[in-house]
Write a protein that holds these residues in place. Structure first.
Motif, short mmCIF file in Angstrom:
data_model
loop_
_atom_site.label_atom_id
_atom_site.label_comp_id
_atom_site.label_asym_id
_atom_site.label_seq_id
_atom_site.Cartn_x
_atom_site.Cartn_y
_atom_site.Cartn_z
N TYR A 20 4.89 -9.81 -5.67
CA TYR A 20 6.12 -9.64 -6.43
C TYR A 20 5.88 -8.89 -7.73
O TYR A 20 6.82 -8.36 -8.32
CB TYR A 20 6.80 -10.98 -6.70
CG TYR A 20 6.08 -11.90 -7.65
CD1 TYR A 20 6.34 -11.84 -9.02
CD2 TYR A 20 5.16 -12.81 -7.19
CE1 TYR A 20 5.68 -12.68 -9.90
CE2 TYR A 20 4.50 -13.65 -8.06
CZ TYR A 20 4.77 -13.58 -9.41
OH TYR A 20 4.12 -14.41 -10.27
N LEU A 21 4.64 -8.79 -8.19
CA LEU A 21 4.33 -7.97 -9.36
C LEU A 21 3.94 -6.55 -8.98
O LEU A 21 4.25 -5.60 -9.68
CB LEU A 21 3.20 -8.61 -10.17
CG LEU A 21 3.52 -9.92 -10.88
CD1 LEU A 21 2.28 -10.47 -11.55
CD2 LEU A 21 4.63 -9.72 -11.88
N ARG A 22 3.26 -6.40 -7.83
CA ARG A 22 2.83 -5.07 -7.40
C ARG A 22 3.99 -4.28 -6.81
O ARG A 22 4.17 -3.11 -7.12
CB ARG A 22 1.72 -5.18 -6.35
CG ARG A 22 0.39 -5.62 -6.92
CD ARG A 22 -0.68 -5.65 -5.85
NE ARG A 22 -0.45 -6.79 -4.97
CZ ARG A 22 -0.52 -6.75 -3.65
NH1 ARG A 22 -0.82 -5.64 -3.04
NH2 ARG A 22 -0.30 -7.82 -2.93
N ARG A 23 4.74 -4.87 -5.94
CA ARG A 23 5.83 -4.19 -5.24
C ARG A 23 7.06 -5.10 -5.23
O ARG A 23 7.32 -5.79 -4.23
CB ARG A 23 5.44 -3.88 -3.80
CG ARG A 23 4.18 -3.08 -3.64
CD ARG A 23 4.53 -1.61 -3.53
NE ARG A 23 3.38 -0.84 -3.09
CZ ARG A 23 2.72 -0.04 -3.91
NH1 ARG A 23 3.06 0.08 -5.15
NH2 ARG A 23 1.69 0.65 -3.46
N PRO A 24 7.82 -5.14 -6.30
CA PRO A 24 8.94 -6.10 -6.37
C PRO A 24 10.02 -5.84 -5.32
O PRO A 24 10.62 -6.78 -4.83
CB PRO A 24 9.48 -5.93 -7.79
CG PRO A 24 8.92 -4.67 -8.30
CD PRO A 24 7.67 -4.38 -7.54
N ARG A 68 -3.11 -8.66 -7.95
CA ARG A 68 -1.91 -9.26 -8.49
C ARG A 68 -1.00 -9.67 -7.35
O ARG A 68 -1.05 -9.08 -6.27
CB ARG A 68 -1.18 -8.26 -9.39
CG ARG A 68 -1.98 -7.90 -10.60
CD ARG A 68 -1.28 -6.96 -11.53
NE ARG A 68 -0.09 -6.31 -10.97
CZ ARG A 68 0.43 -5.20 -11.41
NH1 ARG A 68 -0.10 -4.58 -12.42
NH2 ARG A 68 1.51 -4.68 -10.86
#
Length: 113
Positions: free
Chosen positions: A21-25, A18
């Motif tokens: 920005y979805l894994r570690r925003p 992913r």
């Protein structure tokens, strides 16, 4: 409709990850704002110098940080500059460069006592 035509195809053995920005925003947010982060860390170093009673060096460091912010605004595209873009590019660059140079010059112009 959630048929196979709308879902991404995953092949066995492939590692699709992913986006960041979805894994570690939080990390992605810091990376998007790296020019502002550089300027803020530099200003923080200047404030530490002022707190350590080295006010002249601290003010020069803070003035140079504002000059760097102006150079970032001048050289980086709008999608990379983040929150350093406040007004139009010429106004931002002129104000930041003038303010940074003024702070550094005034700090250096005050005589030692």
């Amino acid at each position: 409709m959630t048929g196979p035509a709308t879902r991404p195809v995953r092949r066995p053995g492939s590692t699709q990850r992913r986006p960041l920005y979805l894994r570690r925003p939080l990390i992605a947010g810091f990376l998007r704002q790296w020019p502002l982060l550089v300027v803020l860390v530099t200003v923080g170093c200047g404030l530490l110098l002022v707190a350590a009673e080295r006010w002249r060096s601290g003010l020069v460091v803070m003035g140079l940080a504002v000059v760097v912010a102006g150079l970032f605004r001048l050289l980086l595209p709008l999608r990379r500059i983040g929150f350093l873009a406040v007004r139009s590019r010429p106004v931002d660059v002129a104000l930041m460069l003038a303010t940074g140079v003024a702070v550094a010059v005034i700090a250096l112009a005050i005589p030692h006592t």
